[in-house]
Design a protein around this motif. Structure first.
Motif, PDB file in Angstrom:
ATOM      1  N   GLN A 203     -43.292  56.614  -5.630  1.00 33.41           N
ATOM      2  CA  GLN A 203     -43.009  55.464  -6.475  1.00 33.41           C
ATOM      3  C   GLN A 203     -44.285  55.040  -7.203  1.00 33.41           C
ATOM      4  OE1 GLN A 203     -39.944  54.225  -6.780  1.00 33.41           O
ATOM      5  NE2 GLN A 203     -39.051  55.522  -5.181  1.00 33.41           N
TER       6      GLN A 203
ATOM      7  N   GLN B  63     -42.633  42.772  -3.935  1.00 36.50           N
ATOM      8  CA  GLN B  63     -41.897  43.214  -2.760  1.00 36.50           C
ATOM      9  C   GLN B  63     -42.219  44.667  -2.427  1.00 36.50           C
ATOM     10  OE1 GLN B  63     -39.900  41.274  -0.735  1.00 36.50           O
ATOM     11  NE2 GLN B  63     -40.029  43.096   0.560  1.00 36.50           N
ATOM     12  N   ALA B  64     -42.346  45.496  -3.467  1.00 35.75           N
ATOM     13  CA  ALA B  64     -42.723  46.903  -3.249  1.00 35.75           C
ATOM     14  C   ALA B  64     -44.115  46.997  -2.641  1.00 35.75           C
ATOM     15  CB  ALA B  64     -42.660  47.671  -4.569  1.00 35.75           C
TER      16      ALA B  64
ATOM     17  N   TYR C 246     -45.808  51.887 -10.052  1.00 31.22           N
ATOM     18  CA  TYR C 246     -45.559  50.607 -10.704  1.00 31.22           C
ATOM     19  C   TYR C 246     -46.784  50.214 -11.519  1.00 31.22           C
ATOM     20  CZ  TYR C 246     -42.151  50.444  -6.878  1.00 31.22           C
ATOM     21  OH  TYR C 246     -41.154  50.747  -5.999  1.00 31.22           O
TER      22      TYR C 246
ATOM     23  N   ASN D 214     -42.117  49.053 -16.085  1.00 27.97           N
ATOM     24  CA  ASN D 214     -41.423  48.768 -14.826  1.00 27.97           C
ATOM     25  C   ASN D 214     -39.921  48.599 -15.054  1.00 27.97           C
ATOM     26  OD1 ASN D 214     -43.746  48.658 -13.068  1.00 27.97           O
ATOM     27  ND2 ASN D 214     -44.248  46.696 -13.986  1.00 27.97           N
ATOM     28  N   ARG D 215     -39.375  49.216 -16.108  1.00 29.07           N
ATOM     29  CA  ARG D 215     -37.990  48.971 -16.500  1.00 29.07           C
ATOM     30  C   ARG D 215     -36.990  49.409 -15.431  1.00 29.07           C
ATOM     31  NH1 ARG D 215     -40.388  52.752 -19.552  1.00 29.07           N
ATOM     32  NH2 ARG D 215     -39.593  54.884 -19.622  1.00 29.07           N
ATOM     33  N   LYS D 216     -37.397  50.313 -14.538  1.00 27.94           N
ATOM     34  CA  LYS D 216     -36.471  50.733 -13.472  1.00 27.94           C
ATOM     35  C   LYS D 216     -36.147  49.587 -12.518  1.00 27.94           C
ATOM     36  CE  LYS D 216     -40.294  52.497 -10.601  1.00 27.94           C
ATOM     37  NZ  LYS D 216     -41.364  52.339 -11.607  1.00 27.94           N
ATOM     38  N   LEU D 217     -36.946  48.519 -12.558  1.00 32.71           N
ATOM     39  CA  LEU D 217     -36.723  47.378 -11.670  1.00 32.71           C
ATOM     40  C   LEU D 217     -35.787  46.336 -12.272  1.00 32.71           C
ATOM     41  CD1 LEU D 217     -40.377  46.814 -10.386  1.00 32.71           C
ATOM     42  CD2 LEU D 217     -38.540  48.129  -9.308  1.00 32.71           C
TER      43      LEU D 217
ATOM     44  N   GLN E 166     -38.453  38.385 -12.847  1.00 35.48           N
ATOM     45  CA  GLN E 166     -37.611  39.224 -11.996  1.00 35.48           C
ATOM     46  C   GLN E 166     -38.335  40.513 -11.604  1.00 35.48           C
ATOM     47  OE1 GLN E 166     -33.926  40.331 -13.917  1.00 35.48           O
ATOM     48  NE2 GLN E 166     -33.671  42.132 -12.628  1.00 35.48           N
ATOM     49  N   VAL E 167     -39.003  41.137 -12.571  1.00 39.83           N
ATOM     50  CA  VAL E 167     -39.718  42.391 -12.312  1.00 39.83           C
ATOM     51  C   VAL E 167     -40.904  42.167 -11.379  1.00 39.83           C
ATOM     52  CG1 VAL E 167     -41.251  44.082 -13.394  1.00 39.83           C
ATOM     53  CG2 VAL E 167     -39.014  43.630 -14.380  1.00 39.83           C
TER      54      VAL E 167
ATOM     55  N   LYS F 116     -40.023  41.923  -7.756  1.00 38.48           N
ATOM     56  CA  LYS F 116     -39.721  43.225  -7.160  1.00 38.48           C
ATOM     57  C   LYS F 116     -40.981  44.072  -6.958  1.00 38.48           C
ATOM     58  CE  LYS F 116     -34.961  43.440  -8.857  1.00 38.48           C
ATOM     59  NZ  LYS F 116     -33.967  44.194  -9.666  1.00 38.48           N
ATOM     60  N   VAL F 117     -41.934  43.958  -7.884  1.00 30.87           N
ATOM     61  CA  VAL F 117     -43.198  44.696  -7.718  1.00 30.87           C
ATOM     62  C   VAL F 117     -43.944  44.180  -6.490  1.00 30.87           C
ATOM     63  CG1 VAL F 117     -45.469  45.112  -8.720  1.00 30.87           C
ATOM     64  CG2 VAL F 117     -43.439  45.297 -10.156  1.00 30.87           C
TER      65      VAL F 117
END
Length: 731
Positions: free
Chosen positions: A254, A215-216, A256, A727-730, A208-209, A212-213
């Motif tokens: 941001q 995608q960022a 990561y 990367n816990r914010k994701l 999952q993380v 999102k990384v």
């Protein structure tokens, strides 16, 4: 409750949700049907609800249901399909049997069952005397399903908050005390097993993380990277790469963690380059990288790890019952020759050195030349140690509401902070306290105070620059040039006014020319002819345009760091014109209106800190700290006009932005509609961190996860947990 077979077709059924190993149901109406025994309370599902158990030639097994006469097949040695059948098709009978079985088991022990306690019964429950109220209690106490919102909420709490955020051991989910605690929180919650945690929950969170990384990375227009290696307690080496960007939607900073993986083989430049190239290809950011921040050389970490101010060795001396770990430091010359990050030509153009590491090397050069300050510094170190070792002295300090911070061996600026805190204590009071505890040998003299004040004043801006350039979620690359220029002219001022430590100032000035020479030369600050300058490996790297461009794009500085400096008026004019030309060229190239492919961007330098040295020879105890940029930070300037298209628009933007009234580091983002070309340039320039502090924070997080009692943690699991934690914010 038995059912009578009237018709074969009406009785034929098959388990809808069966998998490849699940049941298939066939009705055999010709058999003589045994009845379901309501008095019987068997210990297993098969004994209670099934008969005619058979093993077939193909290895599968089957049995008939006593309630519906369905044939349930099972291809494995487990009884899962049997239990699933009766639970789905005959739930009421199943719950009755479970309740009676629990009652039967509890009667064999001294402990009374929950249902009996609820109803005040001491007799044994049978299938016949179980009422609807009994069944209601069973349903109330039934465990949550796998997709129940509360089950998912608590599951998420364990994985994200306890395992990832707090770094608790994976085995905690199997610990009896933890299971009791979770049962108290919610008895209906089923705690996941360690096997499920390691094989399903954590890998799922990582997937999952990483989505999102990526995608960022895809959304980012420009990115900067920091890279470094680290070894854990078991001497297993890992490489970490962090990514930094400015978000398109809200212009926030941001960061990561892209990769944190074991590094095998020798740590050569080629090996590290391959890891970097693989990471950039994996996240598809090869064409977006603005700069790569790395350590200066392969052995430099050793030089930074234990940079101790002379005299403070006494503070870090081990006690008699402590183990002494003595690491020898190596020559700076050898350290700077052996480049760890042997990048190819393109990467070398992108690479910039870590500012804080370079600054610490300069500090290290100076500390070798302050022998006459060592006795006074040793007294301060001993006083600081005494405040944390002597109960009596600590009590005296507490009564006076005084605290002396702990110096840290790996943070030279923490030792500087300790010196400053001691200087802030009234000299008379401090000496009286020392005499009261029988340490008259540590009493500070007037000469000691002057030396300490000079020492603290000389390194004040070094310490502030080290701290300020390691800031998170804000522009830091814009601080480099203003800091270097401020420190340089402050050292010249200190050299002219110091009574005891003038030679220290000269050594630091020489070191600045050796390590930051490229930047100083671009500001037309040259070394005296009588100075012996040995160019270091970082000198030319600080010629990068980014160091001149970035300060202009930071609303705190613009061109004030040049205008307010001690440069001559003609030099100021030439330097500001150079900066404007670099800005124009970089913005134009970024807009795509030139064919020049050279990478022209980035930061402007810093200017002087016009602070006064309040040594106060006649007033020794008073000590005031200096500040970087105090001569111009916070000043206001008048405003100006409009602009036109592309080249003319860029020129007008530069002219107008220079005269903006607002003094805010985010000014260019707050007014991005007024400065579209400069805003686009700022997203590329200001995303670059000045130091490799972000990747060092990754190592700190990983070190916390790999605590001594977790030495069996595998390197792959450590890698996954570190990626998730950083990367816990994701999540």
């Amino acid at each position: 409750m038995s059912k009578t077979t009237n018709d074969q077709s009406s009785l034929a059924e098959q388990d809808d949700d069966s998998n490849t190993s699940s049941s298939s149901v066939v009705i055999d109406a010709s058999d003589i049907l045994p009845s379901y025994n309501h008095e019987k309370i068997a210990n297993s599902v098969v004994e209670q609800f099934f008969y005619e158990l058979k093993t077939h030639d193909d290895g599968t097994k089957s049995a008939k249901c006593l309630l519906c006469r369905s044939i349930v097949k099972q291809s494995t040695t487990s009884t899962y399909n049997y239990g699933r059948h009766v639970y789905r098709k005959h739930m009421k009978e199943t719950n009755k049997w479970k309740l009676a079985l629990d009652s039967k088991k509890s009667n064999k022990s001294t402990k009374q069952s929950t249902v009996q306690q609820s109803f005040g019964q001491r007799g044994r429950l049978s299938l016949d005397n179980i009422t609807e109220e009994h069944l209601l209690i069973v349903l109330v106490n039934q465990k949550y399903g796998a997709h129940n919102p509360r089950q998912l909420e608590l599951h998420k709490m364990i994985v994200q908050d306890l395992i990832i955020e707090l770094g608790l051991p994976l085995s905690i989910v199997d610990h009896p005390a933890f299971l009791r605690a979770m049962n108290t929180i919610d008895p209906k919650f089923t705690v996941l097993s360690r096997r499920t945690l390691c094989r399903e929950a954590i890998p799922s969170a990582l997937e999952q993380v990483m989505i999102k990384v990526k995608q960022a990375c895809s959304d980012a227009k420009f990115v900067a990277l920091t890279l470094d290696t680290w070894s854990d307690r078991r001497m297993r080496t890992f490489i970490a790469i962090t990514m930094h960007t400015i978000a398109n939607n809200d212009d926030t900073f941001q960061n990561y963690l892209l990769t944190f993986q074991p590094l095998s083989g020798s740590h050569t430049g080629d090996n590290l380059r391959r890891q970097l190239e693989d990471a950039m290809a994996n996240f598809n950011i090869e064409d977006k990288v603005a700069r790569i921040v790395t350590d200066n050389a392969s052995n430099n970490l050793k030089a930074f790890d234990e940079l101790v101010i002379p005299g403070f060795e006494v503070y870090f001396e081990p006690e008699d019952d402590e183990d002494e770990h003595d690491d020898e430091t190596e020559n700076d010359e050898r350290e700077e020759k052996d480049e760890q990050n042997n990048m190819n030509d393109q990467e070398e153009r992108l690479r910039i050195p870590c500012f804080s590491h370079t600054l610490q090397l300069t500090v290290g050069d100076g500390l070798k030349e302050c022998g006459n300050a060592k006795p006074a510094l040793a007294k301060v170190a001993t006083i600081a140690k005494l405040s944390h070792k002597s109960t009596l002295f600590a009590e005296h300090l507490q009564r006076e509401n005084i605290s002396i911070p702990l110096p840290v061996k790996t943070r030279w600026n923490s030792q500087h902070h300790t010196i400053c805190k001691v200087l802030e204590i009234s000299l008379t009071l401090l000496n009286d306290l020392l005499r009261n505890v029988g340490r008259a040998d540590l009493v500070l003299t007037a000469r000691d105070i002057i030396i300490l004040q000079e020492f603290a004043s000389i390194f004040a801006l070094f310490a502030e620059a080290t701290t300020r350039t390691q800031i998170e979620n804000s522009a830091s690359i814009s601080l480099v040039a203003p800091s270097v220029l401020s420190i340089y002219y402050d050292l010249e001022h200190e050299q002219a006014n110091c009574k005891y430590l003038g030679s220290l100032c000269r050594t630091l000035i020489i070191s600045l020319h050796e390590r930051f020479g490229g930047l100083l030369e671009r500001c037309e600050v040259f070394a005296d002819s009588n100075m012996k300058i040995k160019k270091r490996s970082t000198s030319d790297l600080y010629k990068d345009d980014i160091y001149l461009i970035a300060p202009f794009l930071d609303g705190r500085f613009k061109l004030k760091w040049v205008v307010a400096s001690n440069l001559s008026e003609s030099t100021k004019e030439r330097t500001t014109n150079i900066i404007k030309a670099l800005l124009f060229k970089a913005a134009l190239q970024l807009h795509g209106t030139t064919n020049n492919t050279s990478d022209c961007i980035i930061e402007s330098s810093i200017t002087e800190c016009s602070t006064t040295d309040d040594d106060g020879m006649s007033n020794l105890p008073n000590f005031k700290r200096k500040r970087l940029f105090s001569g111009y930070e916070g000043q206001k300037t008048p405003m100006q006009k409009k602009r036109s298209c592309v080249s003319e628009s860029i020129e007008n933007e530069i002219s107008m932005f220079e005269k903006e009234l607002l003094d805010d580091t985010r000014l260019i983002f707050l007014k991005k509609d007024s400065y579209p070309y400069l805003h686009r340039l700022a997203t590329r320039v200001l995303c670059v961190p000045a130091t490799s502090a972000p990747v060092e924070r990754v190592f700190s997080s990983s070190g916390i996860l790999m605590r001594p009692h977790r030495s069996r943690l595998s390197k792959n699991m450590l890698s996954i947990l570190t990626l998730l934690k950083c990367n816990r914010k994701l999540l």
